[in-house]
Design an enzyme around this catalytic site. Structure first.
Site, PDB file in Angstrom:
ATOM      1  N   CYS A 139       0.839  -1.206   0.000  1.00 22.07           N
ATOM      2  CA  CYS A 139       0.000   0.000   0.000  1.00 22.07           C
ATOM      3  C   CYS A 139       0.875   1.259   0.000  1.00 22.07           C
ATOM      4  O   CYS A 139       1.549   1.540  -0.976  1.00 22.07           O
ATOM      5  CB  CYS A 139      -0.966  -0.049   1.184  1.00 22.07           C
ATOM      6  SG  CYS A 139      -2.291   1.160   1.070  1.00 22.07           S
ATOM      7  N   HIS A 186      -3.458  -5.662   1.130  1.00 24.63           N
ATOM      8  CA  HIS A 186      -2.692  -5.850   2.369  1.00 24.63           C
ATOM      9  C   HIS A 186      -2.561  -7.311   2.772  1.00 24.63           C
ATOM     10  O   HIS A 186      -3.373  -7.805   3.556  1.00 24.63           O
ATOM     11  CB  HIS A 186      -3.367  -5.087   3.502  1.00 24.63           C
ATOM     12  CG  HIS A 186      -3.224  -3.613   3.400  1.00 24.63           C
ATOM     13  ND1 HIS A 186      -2.272  -2.904   4.109  1.00 24.63           N
ATOM     14  CD2 HIS A 186      -3.894  -2.702   2.672  1.00 24.63           C
ATOM     15  CE1 HIS A 186      -2.376  -1.617   3.816  1.00 24.63           C
ATOM     16  NE2 HIS A 186      -3.354  -1.464   2.947  1.00 24.63           N
ATOM     17  N   GLU A 212      -0.658  -8.552   4.904  1.00 31.05           N
ATOM     18  CA  GLU A 212      -0.426  -8.693   6.351  1.00 31.05           C
ATOM     19  C   GLU A 212      -1.729  -8.681   7.144  1.00 31.05           C
ATOM     20  O   GLU A 212      -1.741  -9.021   8.319  1.00 31.05           O
ATOM     21  CB  GLU A 212       0.533  -7.589   6.840  1.00 31.05           C
ATOM     22  CG  GLU A 212      -0.072  -6.229   7.144  1.00 31.05           C
ATOM     23  CD  GLU A 212      -0.425  -5.403   5.900  1.00 31.05           C
ATOM     24  OE1 GLU A 212      -0.494  -5.957   4.787  1.00 31.05           O
ATOM     25  OE2 GLU A 212      -0.642  -4.181   6.063  1.00 31.05           O
TER      26      GLU A 212
END
Lengths: 74, 241
Positions: free
Chosen positions: B85, B210, B212
């Site tokens: 991002c 994302h 994560e």
């Protein structure tokens, strides 16, 4: 110190959604016949040495891949 | 292995990134943006957020952080570097990845789960002349088959991937497109549905969604963990999942 103004615009051909949003809002306010609105940025600065302003624009103020810039001495 | 996760003023996803790294393999540590020394880490994550307030352009100021010099050296040396991002925006601004991220075409900040398609040599079903099927060389994609779909959250206002057409052709020919949005999931107007790209060598990957945030079944998908495991495998730490 020399004053200068830097105008930064989205490159021709790159979609500028901010410009489009402004353009779409205008008729509702009674402004007809306005098109091709583009929104950019303006940076004003004072420089001891204006020689390197171009380099400054290339490296930080504008992203040459997506933006054009124009330095105007004031 | 040791992971380094950069932290800028305005980063906000560094904690989830630390968690994801450690779930994959080894230990992870935060690296403050003023640090010039990455302290012997094996891989680096440039996390999401709003580094330096996203002033001027997203990522434009962060690229000058002292830690980024060290990241550039590591990237040149072949270490895995993942930009997520805002991290993707920083890596593009720093010239470590090709292209740029522009304001979403609809101007809205979008936050939703997206389906990604991993690029690859054998994904013939993706077909079509505009999507030549070439293998991505990214270390992070080790263990992910070409054409596989990953479900990962995305949340950004400036995620419209842009590069001039000739550069896009070159990236496709080089196998530098890592992920594309599946049909109906390109909500930011990215060119050629591109969600993530790599550098020429393949060790640096940036993507807008994302991974994560997709590492625990509790939050719906663990697909993101596979990228971190891929990088761990690349440094010889574990088998990719």
């Amino acid at each position: 110190m020399a004053k200068a103004r830097v105008l930064i615009r989205p490159k021709e051909g790159i979609l500028d959604p901010q410009g489009k949003a402004v353009e779409r809002a205008l008729p509702a306010l009674g402004f007809e016949g306005i098109e091709h609105v583009r929104v950019g940025r303006m940076v004003e600065l004072e420089a001891e040495d204006t020689e390197r302003l171009g380099e400054l624009c290339e490296k930080l103020l504008a992203n040459p891949l997506i933006e054009d810039y124009e330095i105007q001495p004031l | 292995m040791i992971w380094g996760v950069l932290q800028f003023p305005g980063s906000c996803d560094e904690r989830d990134a630390l968690h994801a790294c450690e779930l994959a393999a080894g230990e992870a540590r935060l690296i403050w943006h003023e640090s010039r020394d990455l302290d012997g880490v094996d891989a680096v994550v440039v996390p999401g957020g709003f580094s330096y307030g996203d002033y001027l352009r997203a990522g434009a100021v962060a690229r000058f952080a002292p830690a980024m010099e060290a990241v550039a050296e590591m990237a040149a040396g072949g270490a895995p570097v993942l930009g997520i991002c805002n991290g993707f925006q920083v890596l593009c601004e720093a010239g470590l990845l090709p292209g740029a991220l522009l304001r979403n075409a609809e101007l809205r900040f979008r936050c939703h789960q997206v389906e990604l398609i991993a690029e690859g040599a054998s994904s013939a079903e993706l077909g079509g002349p505009e999507h030549p099927q070439l293998s991505s060389r990214s270390a992070f994609l080790a263990g992910i088959k070409p054409g596989e779909r990953l479900s990962i959250p995305a949340k950004h206002g400036e995620g419209r991937y842009y590069a001039p057409d000739e550069m896009l052709d070159q990236l496709e020919a080089n196998g530098q497109i890592a992920f594309r949005y599946a049909d109906g999931h390109n909500s930011n107007g990215s060119q050629r549905d591109i969600a993530g790209v790599t550098n020429d060598a393949g060790n640096v990957l940036g993507l807008m969604p994302h991974p994560e945030h997709a590492v625990d079944p509790l939050t719906g998908s663990t697909d993101g963990l596979r990228l971190f495991r891929g990088a761990a495998a690349a440094v010889g730490e574990a088998a990719p999942a």
